[in-house]
Design a protein around this motif. Structure first.
Motif, PDB file in Angstrom:
ATOM      1  N   PHE A  95       1.003  -1.323  -0.265  1.00 34.54           N
ATOM      2  CA  PHE A  95       0.056   0.540   0.116  1.00 34.54           C
ATOM      3  C   PHE A  95       0.524   1.229  -0.016  1.00 34.54           C
ATOM      4  O   PHE A  95       0.445   2.832  -0.748  1.00 34.54           O
ATOM      5  CB  PHE A  95      -1.132   0.305   1.147  1.00 34.54           C
ATOM      6  CG  PHE A  95      -1.954   1.426   1.300  1.00 34.54           C
ATOM      7  CD1 PHE A  95      -2.841   1.392   0.255  1.00 34.54           C
ATOM      8  CD2 PHE A  95      -1.672   2.048   2.524  1.00 34.54           C
ATOM      9  CE1 PHE A  95      -3.937   2.515   0.549  1.00 34.54           C
ATOM     10  CE2 PHE A  95      -3.028   2.903   2.172  1.00 34.54           C
ATOM     11  CZ  PHE A  95      -3.992   3.350   1.627  1.00 34.54           C
ATOM     12  N   VAL A  96       1.904   0.980   0.531  1.00 36.39           N
ATOM     13  CA  VAL A  96       3.081   1.647   0.672  1.00 36.39           C
ATOM     14  C   VAL A  96       3.425   2.329  -0.236  1.00 36.39           C
ATOM     15  O   VAL A  96       3.713   3.812  -0.720  1.00 36.39           O
ATOM     16  CB  VAL A  96       4.133   2.353   1.561  1.00 36.39           C
ATOM     17  CG1 VAL A  96       5.323   3.107   1.157  1.00 36.39           C
ATOM     18  CG2 VAL A  96       4.050   2.218   3.152  1.00 36.39           C
ATOM     19  N   GLY A  97       3.649   1.415  -1.209  1.00 37.02           N
ATOM     20  CA  GLY A  97       4.202   1.768  -2.780  1.00 37.02           C
ATOM     21  C   GLY A  97       2.763   2.420  -4.393  1.00 37.02           C
ATOM     22  O   GLY A  97       3.058   3.078  -4.576  1.00 37.02           O
ATOM     23  N   VAL A  98       1.663   1.820  -3.664  1.00 32.78           N
ATOM     24  CA  VAL A  98       0.984   2.423  -4.420  1.00 32.78           C
ATOM     25  C   VAL A  98       0.443   3.954  -3.700  1.00 32.78           C
ATOM     26  O   VAL A  98       0.457   4.965  -5.222  1.00 32.78           O
ATOM     27  CB  VAL A  98      -0.991   1.984  -3.920  1.00 32.78           C
ATOM     28  CG1 VAL A  98      -2.071   2.869  -4.264  1.00 32.78           C
ATOM     29  CG2 VAL A  98      -1.201   0.300  -4.581  1.00 32.78           C
TER      30      VAL A  98
ATOM     31  N   MET B 203       9.648   5.544  -3.836  1.00 33.92           N
ATOM     32  CA  MET B 203       9.331   7.276  -4.804  1.00 33.92           C
ATOM     33  C   MET B 203       9.758   7.322  -6.019  1.00 33.92           C
ATOM     34  O   MET B 203      10.004   7.516  -6.550  1.00 33.92           O
ATOM     35  CB  MET B 203       8.843   8.409  -3.575  1.00 33.92           C
ATOM     36  CG  MET B 203       9.149   9.546  -3.908  1.00 33.92           C
ATOM     37  SD  MET B 203       7.451   9.386  -4.765  1.00 33.92           S
ATOM     38  CE  MET B 203       6.374   9.441  -3.136  1.00 33.92           C
ATOM     39  N   ALA B 204      11.686   7.004  -5.347  1.00 31.91           N
ATOM     40  CA  ALA B 204      11.994   7.591  -6.630  1.00 31.91           C
ATOM     41  C   ALA B 204      12.135   6.563  -7.633  1.00 31.91           C
ATOM     42  O   ALA B 204      12.435   6.772  -8.655  1.00 31.91           O
ATOM     43  CB  ALA B 204      14.019   6.377  -5.883  1.00 31.91           C
ATOM     44  N   GLY B 205      11.650   4.778  -7.505  1.00 31.67           N
ATOM     45  CA  GLY B 205      11.595   4.335  -8.440  1.00 31.67           C
ATOM     46  C   GLY B 205      10.473   4.815  -8.928  1.00 31.67           C
ATOM     47  O   GLY B 205       9.981   4.276 -10.131  1.00 31.67           O
ATOM     48  N   GLY B 206       9.449   4.936  -8.088  1.00 27.60           N
ATOM     49  CA  GLY B 206       7.707   5.904  -9.162  1.00 27.60           C
ATOM     50  C   GLY B 206       8.030   6.875  -9.810  1.00 27.60           C
ATOM     51  O   GLY B 206       7.827   6.799 -11.170  1.00 27.60           O
ATOM     52  N   VAL B 207       8.801   7.735  -9.638  1.00 30.42           N
ATOM     53  CA  VAL B 207       8.866   8.849 -10.715  1.00 30.42           C
ATOM     54  C   VAL B 207       9.819   8.305 -11.893  1.00 30.42           C
ATOM     55  O   VAL B 207       9.520   9.359 -12.818  1.00 30.42           O
ATOM     56  CB  VAL B 207       9.984  10.310  -9.628  1.00 30.42           C
ATOM     57  CG1 VAL B 207      10.673  11.311 -10.190  1.00 30.42           C
ATOM     58  CG2 VAL B 207       8.201  10.070  -8.579  1.00 30.42           C
TER      59      VAL B 207
ATOM     60  N   SER C 287       4.874   1.051  -6.814  1.00 32.08           N
ATOM     61  CA  SER C 287       4.301   2.889  -7.133  1.00 32.08           C
ATOM     62  C   SER C 287       4.759   2.698  -8.356  1.00 32.08           C
ATOM     63  O   SER C 287       4.454   2.774  -9.573  1.00 32.08           O
ATOM     64  CB  SER C 287       6.224   2.794  -6.388  1.00 32.08           C
ATOM     65  OG  SER C 287       6.222   4.182  -6.808  1.00 32.08           O
ATOM     66  N   ILE C 288       6.017   1.769  -9.387  1.00 29.22           N
ATOM     67  CA  ILE C 288       6.064   1.469 -11.014  1.00 29.22           C
ATOM     68  C   ILE C 288       4.483   1.776 -11.198  1.00 29.22           C
ATOM     69  O   ILE C 288       4.463   1.993 -12.792  1.00 29.22           O
ATOM     70  CB  ILE C 288       7.415   1.068 -11.392  1.00 29.22           C
ATOM     71  CG1 ILE C 288       8.810   1.226 -10.848  1.00 29.22           C
ATOM     72  CG2 ILE C 288       7.434   0.711 -12.833  1.00 29.22           C
ATOM     73  CD1 ILE C 288       9.738   0.413 -11.328  1.00 29.22           C
TER      74      ILE C 288
ATOM     75  N   PRO D  92       3.721   9.033 -17.988  1.00 30.06           N
ATOM     76  CA  PRO D  92       5.222   8.625 -18.109  1.00 30.06           C
ATOM     77  C   PRO D  92       5.564   8.896 -17.060  1.00 30.06           C
ATOM     78  O   PRO D  92       5.505   9.702 -15.720  1.00 30.06           O
ATOM     79  CB  PRO D  92       5.195   9.435 -19.287  1.00 30.06           C
ATOM     80  CG  PRO D  92       4.254  10.009 -19.133  1.00 30.06           C
ATOM     81  CD  PRO D  92       3.345  10.694 -18.416  1.00 30.06           C
ATOM     82  N   THR D  93       6.750   8.449 -17.519  1.00 31.65           N
ATOM     83  CA  THR D  93       8.161   8.467 -15.898  1.00 31.65           C
ATOM     84  C   THR D  93       8.892  10.359 -16.794  1.00 31.65           C
ATOM     85  O   THR D  93       7.943  11.589 -16.999  1.00 31.65           O
ATOM     86  CB  THR D  93       9.504   7.887 -16.082  1.00 31.65           C
ATOM     87  OG1 THR D  93      10.118   8.283 -17.586  1.00 31.65           O
ATOM     88  CG2 THR D  93       9.020   5.910 -15.813  1.00 31.65           C
TER      89      THR D  93
END
Length: 477
Positions: free
Chosen positions: A21-24, A215-219, A249-250, A258-259
């Motif tokens: 859930f934190v990843g979402v 967060m770093a991976g998602g962005v 997250s991704i 997009p990224t």
């Protein structure tokens, strides 16, 4: 750099759902950051496109002229953002955490203390009190929400400045704040842990580490951010939670935007392969045979002679250097298929045009040097020059060493300088374009051959896919 010590087995299996859930949540915040950054860039472009009023007109026009001139200047834009950031980040008594350096903020968010000032690892009580002093007044959860909101806005606008600015570390700190907020909420809901026996309590600092990686991976759209977090913290006990959160997250961000790098490329009009779902409704009916660049033959020829002479862009194991030169000069393809001349013309590999052209130029230069050397050796002495001038200048039949321009190319000779892709990716003519895009983005392909019954009939490069995406958009407009 941000070394942590959460003890052995600092999380329970039941917490994996919370980490996902934190990843979402990090994916949602990452998508908001990318959209906000694009909004700032578009607003800046619209401002720069406004016409300048006449400064010799009325007072209102003069005021508008100098106001626009002030706003359009890169120097004043940077100074304005710096002043706003400094005012927000000033260490006020109520919000001291905003005045901390980015490294200090991350270290605090990774610490092992909760709202109740309970020590969860081997750290001094004085350090815990210092953390609560900076973050818990007037309310820790409220301060974390303020930190997240300001971090998203300031990071989004800072990356639009015409000066070098990083993306990874600010989003890393932002994710640490998001994870810490979720960890503190979990610690309030489950003060004795999520397990029945209550052996492990909730560690908000661990959630902060997971949130920073997510967060770093998602962005950025990279899973390698998980590895960077392990190196920065030395915390290997959170490998599974970090990987789960980063993947979630991704996936979440990919569904919404997009990224940040793809967003910048799109705003600047640079060619790039967009995520599959954005153009799926336009491209799902397109097939590879509609996108490919035809190679000249639609089926396997009856004899090998049909491929010789350079009329079609096919290389074989019996292709001579003269034929290769004609192919390069007549057919402007990025890659050429290499066929086996002895085994039913099956495909053996792919040869890049620049590599083949460089090889042929090197051979031609070597041939010229050998011919010049032989002519120099055939020059007669001064006494017989007048009598034998015509005979001396006549070139002798070329030796075996000189017949380099008509010899067969050995494509698989190691020291030849030729690099052959021994396993080119091939697809069927009926392959949908959305499947092709997945191949190019996830496998990192530069090209693929379209084969009919094992024989290459077309070539697809990244440029073909980009053009196929741009065509539906232009039709829609």
């Amino acid at each position: 750099m941000f070394e942590t010590n959460f003890g052995s087995l600092p999380w329970e299996t039941e917490e994996l759902l919370a980490f996902a859930f934190v990843g979402v949540i990090c994916g949602l915040v990452a998508a908001s950051y990318v959209r906000l950054n694009a909004l700032f860039v578009k607003g800046r472009k619209k401002l720069m496109a406004l016409p300048m009023p006449d400064r010799n007109g009325s007072m209102s026009e003069i005021f508008r002229h100098y106001s626009l001139r002030f706003l359009k200047s890169n120097y004043t834009y940077c100074i304005f953002i710096i002043i706003v950031t400094s005012i927000i980040a000033f260490p006020y008594q109520e919000f001291r955490f905003l005045g901390l350096s980015q490294g200090a903020q991350v270290k605090d968010l990774f610490s092992n203390y909760t709202i109740g000032s309970k020590v969860l690892a081997n750290e001094s009580t004085e350090a815990g009190q210092e953390f609560l002093k900076d973050w818990a007044h007037p309310n820790l959860l409220l301060n974390l929400l303020i930190f997240i909101a300001f971090k998203v806005a300031l990071t989004a606008v800072s990356t639009t400045l015409p000066i070098p600015a990083g993306v990874f570390m600010p989003t890393f700190a932002l994710g640490a704040g998001v994870g810490r907020f979720m960890g503190e909420v979990m610690a309030l809901w489950f003060p004795h842990g999520v397990s029945i026996d209550g052996t492990n309590v909730i560690i908000p600092g661990g959630y902060s580490v997971v949130g920073a990686a997510a967060m770093a991976g998602g962005v950025t759209g990279t899973i390698s951010s998980a590895v960077i977090v392990f190196e920065l913290t030395g915390e290997l006990d959170f490998i599974v939670p970090v990987l789960v959160a980063v993947l979630m997250s991704i996936v979440t961000r990919d569904l919404l935007s997009p990224t940040v790098f793809d967003s910048i490329a799109e705003l600047k009009g640079l060619p790039y392969l967009t995520p599959n779902h954005y153009f799926k409704k336009f491209t799902k009916l397109l097939l590879s045979e509609e996108v490919m660049t035809p190679l000249g033959l639609s089926e396997r020829p009856e004899s090998l002679e049909d491929l010789h002479g350079g009329a079609v862009p096919y290389l074989t194991t019996s292709t001579t250097e003269d034929e290769a030169e004609r192919i390069v000069s007549r057919h402007d393809f990025l890659f050429y298929p290499l066929l086996d001349s002895l085994n039913e013309m099956r495909i053996l590999g792919g040869v890049q045009k620049t590599v083949l052209d460089s090889y042929l130029k090197g051979k031609k230069k070597k041939s010229t040097c050998l011919r010049s050397r032989r002519l120099s050796a055939q020059q007669v002495s001064p006494q017989d020059e007048e009598a034998n001038q015509q005979d001396a200048l006549v070139e002798a039949p070329p030796s075996d060493e000189e017949q380099v321009t008509s010899s067969i190319i050995n494509f698989f000779q190691k020291d030849s300088g030729l690099v052959v892709d021994p396993a080119p990716f091939c697809v069927d003519p009926g392959t949908p374009l959305d499947v092709l895009r997945n191949y190019f983005t996830k496998l990192g392909l530069n090209y693929t051959f379209v084969t009919q019954d094992g024989f290459p009939v077309g070539l697809i490069t990244r440029q073909n896919i980009i053009q196929s995406e741009q065509a539906p958009k232009s039709k829609k407009c």
